[in-house]
Design a protein around this motif. Structure first.
Motif, mmCIF file in Angstrom:
data_model
loop_
_atom_site.group_PDB
_atom_site.id
_atom_site.type_symbol
_atom_site.label_atom_id
_atom_site.label_comp_id
_atom_site.label_asym_id
_atom_site.label_seq_id
_atom_site.Cartn_x
_atom_site.Cartn_y
_atom_site.Cartn_z
ATOM 1 N N PHE A 125 -4.058 -19.402 -0.854
ATOM 2 C CA PHE A 125 -5.352 -18.410 -1.016
ATOM 3 C C PHE A 125 -4.882 -17.077 -0.346
ATOM 4 C CE2 PHE A 125 -7.611 -22.627 -0.344
ATOM 5 C CZ PHE A 125 -7.941 -22.808 -1.629
ATOM 6 N N THR A 126 -5.576 -16.149 -1.005
ATOM 7 C CA THR A 126 -5.474 -14.700 -0.078
ATOM 8 C C THR A 126 -5.829 -14.800 1.240
ATOM 9 O OG1 THR A 126 -7.554 -14.207 -1.094
ATOM 10 C CG2 THR A 126 -5.654 -13.536 -2.458
ATOM 11 N N VAL A 127 -5.044 -14.209 1.978
ATOM 12 C CA VAL A 127 -5.519 -13.731 3.444
ATOM 13 C C VAL A 127 -6.632 -12.660 3.389
ATOM 14 C CG1 VAL A 127 -3.250 -14.459 4.429
ATOM 15 C CG2 VAL A 127 -3.593 -11.972 3.754
ATOM 16 N N ARG A 128 -7.125 -12.460 4.577
ATOM 17 C CA ARG A 128 -8.174 -11.409 4.545
ATOM 18 C C ARG A 128 -7.600 -10.039 4.841
ATOM 19 N NH1 ARG A 128 -12.657 -14.395 4.320
ATOM 20 N NH2 ARG A 128 -12.278 -16.715 5.308
ATOM 21 N N SER A 129 -7.336 -9.410 3.769
ATOM 22 C CA SER A 129 -6.526 -7.916 3.842
ATOM 23 C C SER A 129 -7.532 -7.026 3.598
ATOM 24 C CB SER A 129 -5.440 -7.729 2.692
ATOM 25 O OG SER A 129 -4.236 -8.797 3.096
ATOM 26 N N VAL A 130 -7.482 -5.937 4.253
ATOM 27 C CA VAL A 130 -8.225 -4.838 4.257
ATOM 28 C C VAL A 130 -7.268 -3.420 3.775
ATOM 29 C CG1 VAL A 130 -10.108 -3.171 4.977
ATOM 30 C CG2 VAL A 130 -10.033 -5.540 5.418
ATOM 31 N N LEU A 131 -7.628 -2.600 2.766
ATOM 32 C CA LEU A 131 -6.925 -1.390 2.723
ATOM 33 C C LEU A 131 -8.094 -0.438 2.545
ATOM 34 C CD1 LEU A 131 -5.152 -3.749 1.127
ATOM 35 C CD2 LEU A 131 -3.712 -1.798 0.757
ATOM 36 N N ILE A 132 -7.837 0.591 3.407
ATOM 37 C CA ILE A 132 -8.826 1.731 3.385
ATOM 38 C C ILE A 132 -7.748 3.280 2.554
ATOM 39 C CG2 ILE A 132 -10.081 3.576 4.723
ATOM 40 C CD1 ILE A 132 -10.439 1.387 6.608
ATOM 41 N N MET A 133 -8.568 3.756 1.800
ATOM 42 C CA MET A 133 -7.737 4.626 1.037
ATOM 43 C C MET A 133 -8.606 5.876 1.001
ATOM 44 S SD MET A 133 -6.673 2.105 -2.154
ATOM 45 C CE MET A 133 -7.034 0.248 -1.796
ATOM 46 N N ARG A 140 -4.498 4.834 3.812
ATOM 47 C CA ARG A 140 -4.705 5.349 5.225
ATOM 48 C C ARG A 140 -4.761 4.519 6.487
ATOM 49 N NH1 ARG A 140 -6.426 10.469 5.029
ATOM 50 N NH2 ARG A 140 -5.851 10.616 7.326
ATOM 51 N N ALA A 141 -5.135 3.066 5.956
ATOM 52 C CA ALA A 141 -5.146 1.937 7.149
ATOM 53 C C ALA A 141 -5.318 0.727 6.458
ATOM 54 C CB ALA A 141 -6.562 2.064 7.997
ATOM 55 N N MET A 142 -4.644 -0.322 7.036
ATOM 56 C CA MET A 142 -4.485 -1.512 6.637
ATOM 57 C C MET A 142 -4.723 -2.522 7.857
ATOM 58 S SD MET A 142 -0.992 -0.827 4.730
ATOM 59 C CE MET A 142 -0.862 -2.706 3.746
ATOM 60 N N VAL A 143 -5.261 -3.741 7.790
ATOM 61 C CA VAL A 143 -5.399 -4.789 8.501
ATOM 62 C C VAL A 143 -5.535 -6.283 7.937
ATOM 63 C CG1 VAL A 143 -7.958 -4.475 8.499
ATOM 64 C CG2 VAL A 143 -6.841 -5.570 10.431
ATOM 65 N N THR A 144 -4.948 -7.137 8.422
ATOM 66 C CA THR A 144 -4.924 -8.530 7.849
ATOM 67 C C THR A 144 -5.113 -9.385 8.714
ATOM 68 O OG1 THR A 144 -3.188 -7.726 6.037
ATOM 69 C CG2 THR A 144 -3.545 -10.066 6.560
ATOM 70 N N TYR A 145 -6.295 -10.086 8.389
ATOM 71 C CA TYR A 145 -6.458 -11.571 9.088
ATOM 72 C C TYR A 145 -6.040 -12.920 8.480
ATOM 73 C CZ TYR A 145 -9.877 -8.677 11.913
ATOM 74 O OH TYR A 145 -10.544 -7.768 12.872
ATOM 75 N N PRO A 146 -5.969 -13.879 9.246
ATOM 76 C CA PRO A 146 -5.636 -15.195 8.489
ATOM 77 C C PRO A 146 -7.007 -15.729 7.640
ATOM 78 C CG PRO A 146 -5.677 -15.487 10.845
ATOM 79 C CD PRO A 146 -5.729 -14.146 10.682
ATOM 80 N N ALA A 147 -6.735 -16.733 6.885
ATOM 81 C CA ALA A 147 -7.856 -16.844 6.213
ATOM 82 C C ALA A 147 -9.113 -17.411 6.906
ATOM 83 C CB ALA A 147 -7.490 -18.071 5.054
ATOM 84 N N PRO A 148 -8.795 -18.186 7.989
ATOM 85 C CA PRO A 148 -9.877 -18.816 8.917
ATOM 86 C C PRO A 148 -10.688 -17.994 9.600
ATOM 87 C CG PRO A 148 -7.757 -20.160 9.345
ATOM 88 C CD PRO A 148 -7.694 -18.595 8.648
ATOM 89 N N ILE A 149 -10.252 -16.413 9.791
ATOM 90 C CA ILE A 149 -11.187 -15.386 10.819
ATOM 91 C C ILE A 149 -11.758 -14.395 10.214
ATOM 92 C CG2 ILE A 149 -10.275 -13.997 12.827
ATOM 93 C CD1 ILE A 149 -9.602 -16.913 13.016
ATOM 94 N N GLU A 155 -16.280 -2.644 12.841
ATOM 95 C CA GLU A 155 -15.182 -1.816 13.021
ATOM 96 C C GLU A 155 -14.295 -1.306 12.073
ATOM 97 O OE1 GLU A 155 -11.020 -1.050 14.893
ATOM 98 O OE2 GLU A 155 -13.213 -0.802 15.415
ATOM 99 N N LEU A 156 -14.536 -1.886 10.683
ATOM 100 C CA LEU A 156 -13.816 -1.197 9.597
ATOM 101 C C LEU A 156 -14.730 0.094 9.312
ATOM 102 C CD1 LEU A 156 -13.468 -4.171 7.261
ATOM 103 C CD2 LEU A 156 -11.553 -3.100 8.678
#
Length: 222
Positions: A125-133, A140-149, A155-156
């Motif tokens: 499964f995909t992880v919980r990634s965020v890309l802000i462009m 400009r910013a990236m954050v990645t959480y594991p699937a359960p979190i 905050e974003l």
């Protein structure tokens, strides 16, 4: 294997189906900031809470010129059914598109998949990634959480505020910064820019090193 995406890379283009119809990413993103966030799959509890919170914050992101875009590794029909649950839970209509990616093609393109787990043969499964462009599609910013979190979408939103005020005032933001609070003005900022953006002057913190590198300026949130 493609090169991992890094901050300041231009986000790759793609075409996809969503519950709101087909999109070409470069056209969807043109002239706007974008927050692109991935989910492991439809009809899962954490994802439902996240998409609902995202729906509640749609107007806040839009006020900052930011378009929202989600991705989940199920098909369009599944997305169309799922948004009813999301809207009911969050009491907010989902107005942003959710990319359908059942073959994980876009998840692979954006490096949204975890490393393979030893002895686990199922498609990950995909992880919980965020890309802000920004409005040039530059990451400009990236954050990645594991699937359960589950993520913190407030905050974003704060990260978007920090990026945009940093661009506007040529500044940085200190720990736990919130809109309207003092910002840090690096010593590399030219005096004419400091005078323009911080008419009331700067507060230089007295540190044991006696180096005047930590300087605060006050601005007014716009």
């Amino acid at each position: 294997m493609t090169k991992p995406l890094l901050i300041n890379d231009i986000a790759p283009d793609f075409e996809a189906e969503t519950q709101l119809g087909p999109i070409k990413f470069s056209e969807y993103a043109k002239g706007s900031w974008v927050i692109f966030f991935s989910h492991p799959r439809d009809f899962t509890p954490v994802c439902t809470t996240e998409l609902a919170r995202a729906a509640q914050l749609q107007d806040e992101f839009a006020r900052r010129g930011v378009k929202m875009l989600a991705i989940s590794c199920d098909d369009v029909d599944s997305h169309k059914s799922w948004v009813a649950d999301v809207s009911a839970y969050g009491k907010a209509e989902v107005k942003y598109p959710i990319v359908a990616d059942p073959e994980r093609k876009i998840a692979k393109l954006y490096h949204m998949l975890p490393a393979e787990a030893p002895g686990h043969d199922a498609m990950p499964f995909t992880v919980r990634s965020v890309l802000i462009m920004d409005d040039t599609r530059r990451i400009r910013a990236m954050v990645t959480y594991p699937a359960p979190i589950g993520r913190n979408f407030d905050e974003l939103l704060r990260v978007v505020d920090a990026l945009q005020v940093s661009d506007r005032l040529h500044c940085a933001t200190p720990v736990d910064w919130k809109p309207g609070a003092k910002v840090i003005v690096p010593s590399s900022v030219p005096d004419d820019v400091v005078g323009k953006n911080f008419a009331n002057g700067l507060e230089v913190v007295d540190l044991p090193s006696k180096k005047a590198y930590l300087r605060y300026g006050t601005h007014h949130a716009s």
